[in-house]
Design a protein around this motif. Sequence first.
Motif, PDB file in Angstrom:
ATOM      1  N   GLY A 169       0.813  -1.216   0.000  1.00 28.72           N
ATOM      2  CA  GLY A 169       0.000   0.000   0.000  1.00 28.72           C
ATOM      3  C   GLY A 169       0.842   1.260   0.000  1.00 28.72           C
ATOM      4  O   GLY A 169       0.520   2.229  -0.691  1.00 28.72           O
ATOM      5  N   ILE A 170       1.928   1.251   0.759  1.00 25.37           N
ATOM      6  CA  ILE A 170       2.835   2.406   0.768  1.00 25.37           C
ATOM      7  C   ILE A 170       3.471   2.572  -0.609  1.00 25.37           C
ATOM      8  O   ILE A 170       3.590   3.685  -1.116  1.00 25.37           O
ATOM      9  CB  ILE A 170       3.909   2.245   1.865  1.00 25.37           C
ATOM     10  CG1 ILE A 170       3.259   2.334   3.248  1.00 25.37           C
ATOM     11  CG2 ILE A 170       5.000   3.303   1.719  1.00 25.37           C
ATOM     12  CD1 ILE A 170       4.189   1.976   4.385  1.00 25.37           C
ATOM     13  N   GLY A 171       3.864   1.458  -1.210  1.00 30.51           N
ATOM     14  CA  GLY A 171       4.438   1.514  -2.546  1.00 30.51           C
ATOM     15  C   GLY A 171       3.460   2.071  -3.567  1.00 30.51           C
ATOM     16  O   GLY A 171       3.825   2.886  -4.410  1.00 30.51           O
ATOM     17  N   GLN A 172       2.218   1.648  -3.502  1.00 27.84           N
ATOM     18  CA  GLN A 172       1.198   2.157  -4.421  1.00 27.84           C
ATOM     19  C   GLN A 172       0.940   3.643  -4.179  1.00 27.84           C
ATOM     20  O   GLN A 172       0.766   4.411  -5.121  1.00 27.84           O
ATOM     21  CB  GLN A 172      -0.099   1.381  -4.265  1.00 27.84           C
ATOM     22  CG  GLN A 172      -0.042  -0.012  -4.807  1.00 27.84           C
ATOM     23  CD  GLN A 172      -1.323  -0.798  -4.519  1.00 27.84           C
ATOM     24  OE1 GLN A 172      -2.217  -0.335  -3.822  1.00 27.84           O
ATOM     25  NE2 GLN A 172      -1.376  -2.015  -5.047  1.00 27.84           N
ATOM     26  N   TYR A 173       0.903   4.055  -2.929  1.00 26.75           N
ATOM     27  CA  TYR A 173       0.615   5.446  -2.595  1.00 26.75           C
ATOM     28  C   TYR A 173       1.694   6.386  -3.135  1.00 26.75           C
ATOM     29  O   TYR A 173       1.401   7.439  -3.681  1.00 26.75           O
ATOM     30  CB  TYR A 173       0.487   5.605  -1.078  1.00 26.75           C
ATOM     31  CG  TYR A 173       0.096   6.988  -0.642  1.00 26.75           C
ATOM     32  CD1 TYR A 173      -1.228   7.405  -0.712  1.00 26.75           C
ATOM     33  CD2 TYR A 173       1.036   7.886  -0.166  1.00 26.75           C
ATOM     34  CE1 TYR A 173      -1.602   8.676  -0.316  1.00 26.75           C
ATOM     35  CE2 TYR A 173       0.684   9.156   0.230  1.00 26.75           C
ATOM     36  CZ  TYR A 173      -0.637   9.551   0.157  1.00 26.75           C
ATOM     37  OH  TYR A 173      -1.003  10.813   0.540  1.00 26.75           O
ATOM     38  N   PHE A 174       2.961   5.989  -2.970  1.00 29.00           N
ATOM     39  CA  PHE A 174       4.073   6.827  -3.416  1.00 29.00           C
ATOM     40  C   PHE A 174       4.554   6.474  -4.822  1.00 29.00           C
ATOM     41  O   PHE A 174       5.539   7.033  -5.292  1.00 29.00           O
ATOM     42  CB  PHE A 174       5.238   6.733  -2.432  1.00 29.00           C
ATOM     43  CG  PHE A 174       4.951   7.413  -1.118  1.00 29.00           C
ATOM     44  CD1 PHE A 174       4.863   8.791  -1.046  1.00 29.00           C
ATOM     45  CD2 PHE A 174       4.757   6.662   0.023  1.00 29.00           C
ATOM     46  CE1 PHE A 174       4.593   9.415   0.160  1.00 29.00           C
ATOM     47  CE2 PHE A 174       4.495   7.280   1.226  1.00 29.00           C
ATOM     48  CZ  PHE A 174       4.408   8.669   1.301  1.00 29.00           C
ATOM     49  N   ASN A 175       3.868   5.543  -5.482  1.00 27.53           N
ATOM     50  CA  ASN A 175       4.210   5.126  -6.837  1.00 27.53           C
ATOM     51  C   ASN A 175       5.646   4.592  -6.919  1.00 27.53           C
ATOM     52  O   ASN A 175       6.421   4.969  -7.799  1.00 27.53           O
ATOM     53  CB  ASN A 175       3.982   6.269  -7.827  1.00 27.53           C
ATOM     54  CG  ASN A 175       3.739   5.756  -9.218  1.00 27.53           C
ATOM     55  OD1 ASN A 175       3.432   4.590  -9.415  1.00 27.53           O
ATOM     56  ND2 ASN A 175       3.871   6.634 -10.195  1.00 27.53           N
ATOM     57  N   ILE A 176       5.995   3.736  -5.946  1.00 30.73           N
ATOM     58  CA  ILE A 176       7.309   3.104  -5.850  1.00 30.73           C
ATOM     59  C   ILE A 176       7.083   1.602  -5.855  1.00 30.73           C
ATOM     60  O   ILE A 176       6.075   1.114  -5.346  1.00 30.73           O
ATOM     61  CB  ILE A 176       8.022   3.514  -4.541  1.00 30.73           C
ATOM     62  CG1 ILE A 176       8.210   5.030  -4.474  1.00 30.73           C
ATOM     63  CG2 ILE A 176       9.356   2.816  -4.403  1.00 30.73           C
ATOM     64  CD1 ILE A 176       8.742   5.504  -3.135  1.00 30.73           C
ATOM     65  N   ASP A 177       8.042   0.876  -6.393  1.00 27.51           N
ATOM     66  CA  ASP A 177       7.955  -0.586  -6.391  1.00 27.51           C
ATOM     67  C   ASP A 177       7.878  -1.082  -4.939  1.00 27.51           C
ATOM     68  O   ASP A 177       8.725  -0.730  -4.113  1.00 27.51           O
ATOM     69  CB  ASP A 177       9.189  -1.165  -7.086  1.00 27.51           C
ATOM     70  CG  ASP A 177       9.099  -2.655  -7.304  1.00 27.51           C
ATOM     71  OD1 ASP A 177       8.091  -3.269  -6.892  1.00 27.51           O
ATOM     72  OD2 ASP A 177      10.036  -3.212  -7.891  1.00 27.51           O
ATOM     73  N   PRO A 178       6.864  -1.872  -4.584  1.00 27.75           N
ATOM     74  CA  PRO A 178       6.721  -2.356  -3.209  1.00 27.75           C
ATOM     75  C   PRO A 178       7.918  -3.163  -2.703  1.00 27.75           C
ATOM     76  O   PRO A 178       8.168  -3.214  -1.504  1.00 27.75           O
ATOM     77  CB  PRO A 178       5.469  -3.233  -3.260  1.00 27.75           C
ATOM     78  CG  PRO A 178       4.715  -2.749  -4.432  1.00 27.75           C
ATOM     79  CD  PRO A 178       5.727  -2.266  -5.410  1.00 27.75           C
TER      80      PRO A 178
END
Length: 65
Positions: A19-28
Motif C-alpha cells: 500500500g505504501i508503494g502504491q501510494y508513493f508510486n514506488i515498487d513495493p
Amino acid sequence: MKRLVRSANSRIITGVCGGIGQYFNIDPIIIRVLAAISLFISLGITLLIYLLMTVLVPSEGDFRS
C-alpha cells in the motif's frame, strides 16, 4: 483523491508495504527491503509501526467510491 490503504494485490503479509508503494508510486519490493533493513536497525520500532499501520490503515476493499 489518493488514499493510503493496505494493498489487496501486492500483499505478502498484511499489505502495508504494498500500500505504501502504491501510494508513493514506488515498487513495493523497495519498500519491503527498506522495512527489513529498518527492522534490524530500529530495535523493534519498525515492527511496532508496522503493526499499528496494520490496525489503523484500512484495506483496499474497505472503500466504496
